[in-house]
Write a protein that holds these residues in place. Structure first.
Motif, PDB file in Angstrom:
ATOM      1  N   GLN A   6       0.841  -1.196   0.000  1.00 16.58           N
ATOM      2  CA  GLN A   6       0.000   0.000   0.000  1.00 16.58           C
ATOM      3  C   GLN A   6       0.877   1.246   0.000  1.00 16.58           C
ATOM      4  O   GLN A   6       1.387   1.675   1.028  1.00 16.58           O
ATOM      5  N   PRO A   7       1.072   1.862  -1.164  1.00 20.68           N
ATOM      6  CA  PRO A   7       1.825   3.122  -1.211  1.00 20.68           C
ATOM      7  C   PRO A   7       0.957   4.300  -0.769  1.00 20.68           C
ATOM      8  O   PRO A   7      -0.252   4.322  -0.997  1.00 20.68           O
ATOM      9  N   VAL A   8       1.600   5.292  -0.161  1.00 18.86           N
ATOM     10  CA  VAL A   8       0.963   6.566   0.169  1.00 18.86           C
ATOM     11  C   VAL A   8       1.844   7.666  -0.412  1.00 18.86           C
ATOM     12  O   VAL A   8       3.060   7.664  -0.211  1.00 18.86           O
ATOM     13  N   VAL A   9       1.229   8.583  -1.142  1.00 23.31           N
ATOM     14  CA  VAL A   9       1.954   9.664  -1.809  1.00 23.31           C
ATOM     15  C   VAL A   9       1.477  10.997  -1.249  1.00 23.31           C
ATOM     16  O   VAL A   9       0.267  11.265  -1.235  1.00 23.31           O
ATOM     17  N   LEU A  10       2.402  11.816  -0.799  1.00 22.35           N
ATOM     18  CA  LEU A  10       2.059  13.159  -0.319  1.00 22.35           C
ATOM     19  C   LEU A  10       2.229  14.160  -1.452  1.00 22.35           C
ATOM     20  O   LEU A  10       3.297  14.246  -2.066  1.00 22.35           O
ATOM     21  N   GLY A  11       1.182  14.939  -1.722  1.00 19.90           N
ATOM     22  CA  GLY A  11       1.239  15.960  -2.773  1.00 19.90           C
ATOM     23  C   GLY A  11       0.094  15.803  -3.744  1.00 19.90           C
ATOM     24  O   GLY A  11      -0.499  14.723  -3.858  1.00 19.90           O
ATOM     25  N   GLY A  12      -0.207  16.891  -4.471  1.00 23.41           N
ATOM     26  CA  GLY A  12      -1.308  16.837  -5.419  1.00 23.41           C
ATOM     27  C   GLY A  12      -0.941  17.321  -6.797  1.00 23.41           C
ATOM     28  O   GLY A  12      -1.822  17.571  -7.627  1.00 23.41           O
ATOM     29  N   ASP A  13       0.376  17.442  -7.077  1.00 20.26           N
ATOM     30  CA  ASP A  13       0.810  17.955  -8.372  1.00 20.26           C
ATOM     31  C   ASP A  13       1.027  16.812  -9.362  1.00 20.26           C
ATOM     32  O   ASP A  13       0.736  15.649  -9.071  1.00 20.26           O
ATOM     33  N   ILE A  14       1.564  17.144 -10.531  1.00 19.22           N
ATOM     34  CA  ILE A  14       1.778  16.126 -11.551  1.00 19.22           C
ATOM     35  C   ILE A  14       2.816  15.096 -11.103  1.00 19.22           C
ATOM     36  O   ILE A  14       2.765  13.935 -11.496  1.00 19.22           O
ATOM     37  N   ASP A  71      -3.988   2.871  10.079  1.00 23.52           N
ATOM     38  CA  ASP A  71      -5.011   2.115  10.810  1.00 23.52           C
ATOM     39  C   ASP A  71      -6.049   1.504   9.868  1.00 23.52           C
ATOM     40  O   ASP A  71      -6.680   0.496  10.191  1.00 23.52           O
ATOM     41  N   GLN A  72      -6.214   2.125   8.697  1.00 17.42           N
ATOM     42  CA  GLN A  72      -7.182   1.626   7.711  1.00 17.42           C
ATOM     43  C   GLN A  72      -6.592   0.539   6.812  1.00 17.42           C
ATOM     44  O   GLN A  72      -7.320  -0.056   6.010  1.00 17.42           O
ATOM     45  N   HIS A  73      -5.293   0.298   6.940  1.00 19.36           N
ATOM     46  CA  HIS A  73      -4.608  -0.667   6.074  1.00 19.36           C
ATOM     47  C   HIS A  73      -3.672  -1.551   6.901  1.00 19.36           C
ATOM     48  O   HIS A  73      -2.499  -1.703   6.595  1.00 19.36           O
ATOM     49  N   THR A  74      -4.210  -2.129   7.950  1.00 13.44           N
ATOM     50  CA  THR A  74      -3.388  -2.931   8.852  1.00 13.44           C
ATOM     51  C   THR A  74      -2.889  -4.224   8.210  1.00 13.44           C
ATOM     52  O   THR A  74      -1.975  -4.858   8.729  1.00 13.44           O
ATOM     53  N   ASP A  75      -3.467  -4.602   7.069  1.00 12.62           N
ATOM     54  CA  ASP A  75      -3.065  -5.843   6.399  1.00 12.62           C
ATOM     55  C   ASP A  75      -2.014  -5.594   5.318  1.00 12.62           C
ATOM     56  O   ASP A  75      -1.703  -6.499   4.534  1.00 12.62           O
ATOM     57  N   ALA A  76      -1.451  -4.373   5.279  1.00  9.97           N
ATOM     58  CA  ALA A  76      -0.566  -4.019   4.168  1.00  9.97           C
ATOM     59  C   ALA A  76       0.794  -3.560   4.660  1.00  9.97           C
ATOM     60  O   ALA A  76       0.947  -3.056   5.787  1.00  9.97           O
ATOM     61  N   ASP A  77       1.783  -3.720   3.777  1.00 12.24           N
ATOM     62  CA  ASP A  77       3.086  -3.092   3.969  1.00 12.24           C
ATOM     63  C   ASP A  77       2.997  -1.696   3.377  1.00 12.24           C
ATOM     64  O   ASP A  77       2.742  -1.524   2.175  1.00 12.24           O
ATOM     65  N   LEU A  78       3.205  -0.685   4.208  1.00  8.93           N
ATOM     66  CA  LEU A  78       3.014   0.700   3.820  1.00  8.93           C
ATOM     67  C   LEU A  78       4.341   1.377   3.505  1.00  8.93           C
ATOM     68  O   LEU A  78       5.313   1.233   4.242  1.00  8.93           O
ATOM     69  N   ILE A  79       4.370   2.118   2.414  1.00  5.03           N
ATOM     70  CA  ILE A  79       5.520   2.955   2.068  1.00  5.03           C
ATOM     71  C   ILE A  79       4.988   4.334   1.749  1.00  5.03           C
ATOM     72  O   ILE A  79       3.946   4.481   1.090  1.00  5.03           O
ATOM     73  N   HIS A 320      13.835  -1.602  -0.250  1.00  2.32           N
ATOM     74  CA  HIS A 320      13.387  -1.072   1.037  1.00  2.32           C
ATOM     75  C   HIS A 320      12.316  -1.928   1.694  1.00  2.32           C
ATOM     76  O   HIS A 320      12.271  -2.023   2.927  1.00  2.32           O
ATOM     77  N   LEU A 321      11.445  -2.538   0.898  1.00  2.00           N
ATOM     78  CA  LEU A 321      10.390  -3.366   1.481  1.00  2.00           C
ATOM     79  C   LEU A 321      10.761  -4.837   1.539  1.00  2.00           C
ATOM     80  O   LEU A 321      10.496  -5.514   2.535  1.00  2.00           O
ATOM     81  N   HIS A 322      11.385  -5.330   0.459  1.00  2.00           N
ATOM     82  CA  HIS A 322      11.702  -6.765   0.403  1.00  2.00           C
ATOM     83  C   HIS A 322      13.105  -7.098   0.867  1.00  2.00           C
ATOM     84  O   HIS A 322      13.433  -8.275   1.044  1.00  2.00           O
ATOM     85  N   GLY A 323      13.941  -6.073   1.039  1.00  2.00           N
ATOM     86  CA  GLY A 323      15.283  -6.314   1.541  1.00  2.00           C
ATOM     87  C   GLY A 323      16.199  -7.016   0.562  1.00  2.00           C
ATOM     88  O   GLY A 323      17.166  -7.670   0.973  1.00  2.00           O
ATOM     89  N   LEU A 324      15.943  -6.895  -0.742  1.00  2.00           N
ATOM     90  CA  LEU A 324      16.729  -7.579  -1.763  1.00  2.00           C
ATOM     91  C   LEU A 324      17.762  -6.633  -2.371  1.00  2.00           C
ATOM     92  O   LEU A 324      17.592  -5.415  -2.343  1.00  2.00           O
ATOM     93  N   ASP A 325      18.816  -7.210  -2.921  1.00  2.00           N
ATOM     94  CA  ASP A 325      19.831  -6.409  -3.583  1.00  2.00           C
ATOM     95  C   ASP A 325      19.233  -5.755  -4.830  1.00  2.00           C
ATOM     96  O   ASP A 325      18.673  -6.457  -5.691  1.00  2.00           O
ATOM     97  N   PRO A 326      19.350  -4.419  -4.979  1.00  2.00           N
ATOM     98  CA  PRO A 326      18.691  -3.731  -6.097  1.00  2.00           C
ATOM     99  C   PRO A 326      19.506  -3.776  -7.399  1.00  2.00           C
ATOM    100  O   PRO A 326      19.769  -2.737  -8.022  1.00  2.00           O
ATOM    101  N   ASP A 327      19.878  -4.986  -7.801  1.00  2.00           N
ATOM    102  CA  ASP A 327      20.516  -5.115  -9.096  1.00  2.00           C
ATOM    103  C   ASP A 327      19.512  -4.690 -10.168  1.00  2.00           C
ATOM    104  O   ASP A 327      18.394  -5.201 -10.209  1.00  2.00           O
TER     105      ASP A 327
END
Length: 427
Positions: A6-14, A71-79, A320-327
Motif C-alpha cells: 500500500q503506497p501513500v503519496v504526499l502531494g497533489g501535483d503532476i 489504521d485503515q490498512h493494517t493488512d498491508a506493507d506501507l511505504i 526497502h520493502l523486500h530487503g533484496l539487492d537492487p541489481d
C-alpha cells in the motif's frame, strides 16, 4: 500469506500523480494520495484513493493523517513518499513518529539538509571538481547587500532552501528569478525579506541559452551508498508559469556517461542512499555540463524514467520493502536496455504538453525532428493520459487543461522570448 503493498503519496501535483501511476503500473495497487486540496490532476482518478488534508503544511497534521491511513490498512506493507522537497523533509524530520508503520525511503536529516541546501551543494561540487555556477550566497534576514562583483548581469536568483521558501508568499513569487540588473536584485531581496523568509538566497552566474540547454539526471543508490541505476534526459522545454517555473515540460532520454560518472562520484562520496535527482545545464561557452542542484527524491517529472521502460518505484519496493539487492536487471527485468553500470539506454519522449505546442518551442531542427520521430513511432508519453483512467469527468478536465497550455505559454513565455534566449545562447 504475503501482505499486500500500500503506497501513500504526499502531494497533489503532476509529480504526485506520476508516482501514483508508476505504482499502479508496476503492482496494480491503488495508492493513497494526500494533498492539501482537491486538484484536477488527482480528482476523479480511478487508479488512486484521494484524501484531502487541509493542514498538510503542519507536520503534526501529516503525522496524524498518516497514522489514520495506516489504521485503515493494517493488512498491508506501507511505504510513504513525497512529491516535493518540503514534504520529503517533513517525512524525514517526523521519521521517529511514523517509522513503526511506514517504510520511509529517504536519507537522514543531516545529509538531506547538506545536499538540498544550494550553498552546501555548491561547496561539495567545488570540493570534488564538479562544474557548478559561480555563486554568491546572501543572508536575507541579516539584510545588507550581496557582493556581486564577481558576477555579470543578468543573474539567476533563488532560495537556498526550497523547503523554507515554500512557507512564504509575496507578490511576484517565483521558483527561480532571472534578474537583469543589480537594482532589480536588491528590490527582490527586500521583498523576500519583508515576506518573512529567513534563509539564504543564492545569486548565480546565468548560463546562456534557452530551455533546451537544460538536462536532468536521476540516480538510485543502494543501502551501502553505491549508485546502481541512472537515467539521463535532455530537457526540450520547461514550464513557465511562476509556480512551476523550471520544471521540465518535455524530455528525451539519452546516454551521457561522463555526467553520470560525476554524479556517481558525488553521491558515493557522501554515502547517499535512495533516489537523487539533479538539474544541470549545458554551457555553450565551454562545452561543460553544469550541476545546479540535487532534489532528494524522484522529481516532479519522474515519469520520464518509467515511460522509457524503467519503472522507478520498483527500486523502492525491491530493496526497502523486500530487503533484496537492487541489481537493476533483477529489479527492472531483462528487456530494459541498460549499460554495464546501470545507465538507462532507451530513447523516449516524455511531455506534459500537446505535441504541436512542444515542437513549436523546440527551435533546433535536429532536436525537433527527433521529437517528431519518437512521437510517430509511439515512443512518446504524457503521464496524465493513462488507459486505466476512464472517468469522463477526468478526461474532460484533461482536454481543457491541455488546451489551456497554449494560452499559458503565450502569456508567460512567448515564442519571441524563446528565440531571444536561444540566440543569446548561441551568440
Amino acid at each position: 500469506m504475503s501482505r499486500r503493498l500500500q503506497p501513500v503519496v504526499l502531494g497533489g501535483d503532476i509529480g504526485a500523480y506520476s508516482l501514483a501511476r508508476t505504482f499502479h503500473e508496476a503492482y496494480g495497487v491503488k495508492p493513497v494520495v494526500v494533498s492539501g486540496m482537491s486538484t484536477g490532476l488527482v480528482r476523479h482518478s480511478r487508479i488512486l484513493q484521494h484524501v484531502v488534508e487541509p493542514a498538510i503544511d503542519d507536520p503534526d497534521a501529516i503525522v496524524a493523517r498518516l497514522r489514520t491511513i495506516a489504521d485503515q490498512h493494517t493488512d498491508a506493507d506501507l511505504i510513504v513518499v513525497g512529491s516535493a522537497d518540503w514534504l520529503v523533509r517533513t517525512l524525514v524530520e517526523q521519521r521517529d513518529r511514523i517509522s513503526d508503520r511506514y517504510t520511509i525511503p529517504y536519507v537522514g536529516i543531516d545529509l538531506l539538509a547538506q545536499l538540498t541546501d544550494k550553498e552546501g551543494f555548491g561547496d561539495l561540487c567545488a570540493e570534488l571538481g564538479i562544474a557548478h555556477p559561480t555563486t554568491v550566497v546572501h543572508d536575507v534576514a541579516a539584510g545588507g547587500e550581496p557582493d556581486t562583483s564577481g558576477l555579470t548581469f543578468p543573474v539567476i536568483a533563488k532560495a537556498a532552501s526550497t523547503a523554507a521558501y515554500h512557507d512564504v508568499e509575496f507578490a511576484g513569487k517565483k521558483k527561480v528569478f532571472l534578474v537583469e540588473t543589480r537594482a532589480e536584485l536588491l528590490d527582490l531581496l527586500g521583498r523576500v525579506r519583508d515576506a518573512g523568509y529567513t534563509g539564504s538566497f543564492v545569486v548565480q552566474d546565468y548560463i546562456p541559452g534557452d530551455d533546451s540547454g537544460m538536462r536532468i539526471l536521476t540516480c538510485y543508490s543502494d543501502a551501502d551508498g553505491r549508485v546502481r541505476f541512472s537515467a539521463f534526459g535532455h530537457v526540450l522545454l520547461e514550464e513557465h508559469t511562476p509556480g512551476a517555473l523550471g520544471n521540465p515540460a518535455g524530455i528525451v532520454t539519452q546516454v551521457q556517461s561522463d555526467v553520470v560518472e560525476q554524479a556517481t562520484r558525488l553521491l558515493e562520496h557522501v554515502g547517499w542512499t535512495g533516489f537523487a535527482n539533479f538539474d544541470l545545464k549545458f554551457d555553450p561557452r565551454d562545452g561543460r555540463y553544469v550541476f545546479f542542484e540535487l532534489n532528494p527524491r524522484l522529481g516532479r517529472s519522474n515519469f520520464y524514467i518509467t515511460a522509457a521502460g524503467a519503472n522507478a518505484v520498483r527500486f523502492y519496493v525491491h530493496e526497502h520493502l523486500h530487503g533484496l539487492d537492487p541489481d537493476p536487471r533483477a529489479v527492472l527485468g531483462p528487456q530494459v536496455p541498460l549499460s554495464a553500470t546501470g545507465e538507462l539506454q532507451a530513447e523516449h519522449l516524455y511531455t506534459v504538453l500537446p505535441g504541436p505546442l512542444l515542437r513549436r518551442y523546440v527551435l533546433d531542427p535536429q532536436v525537433r525532428g527527433r521529437a517528431r520521430r519518437l512521437a510517430r513511432r509511439r515512443r512518446s508519453t504524457n503521464p496524465l493520459w493513462y488507459r486505466a483512467e476512464t472517468d469522463p469527468r477526468r478526461i474532460a478536465y484533461l482536454l481543457v487543461a491541455q488546451a489551456n497550455q497554449w494560452r499559458k505559454f503565450a502569456r508567460h513565455y512567448p515564442v519571441a522570448e524563446a528565440r531571444r534566449l536561444a540566440w543569446k545562447g548561441s551568440a
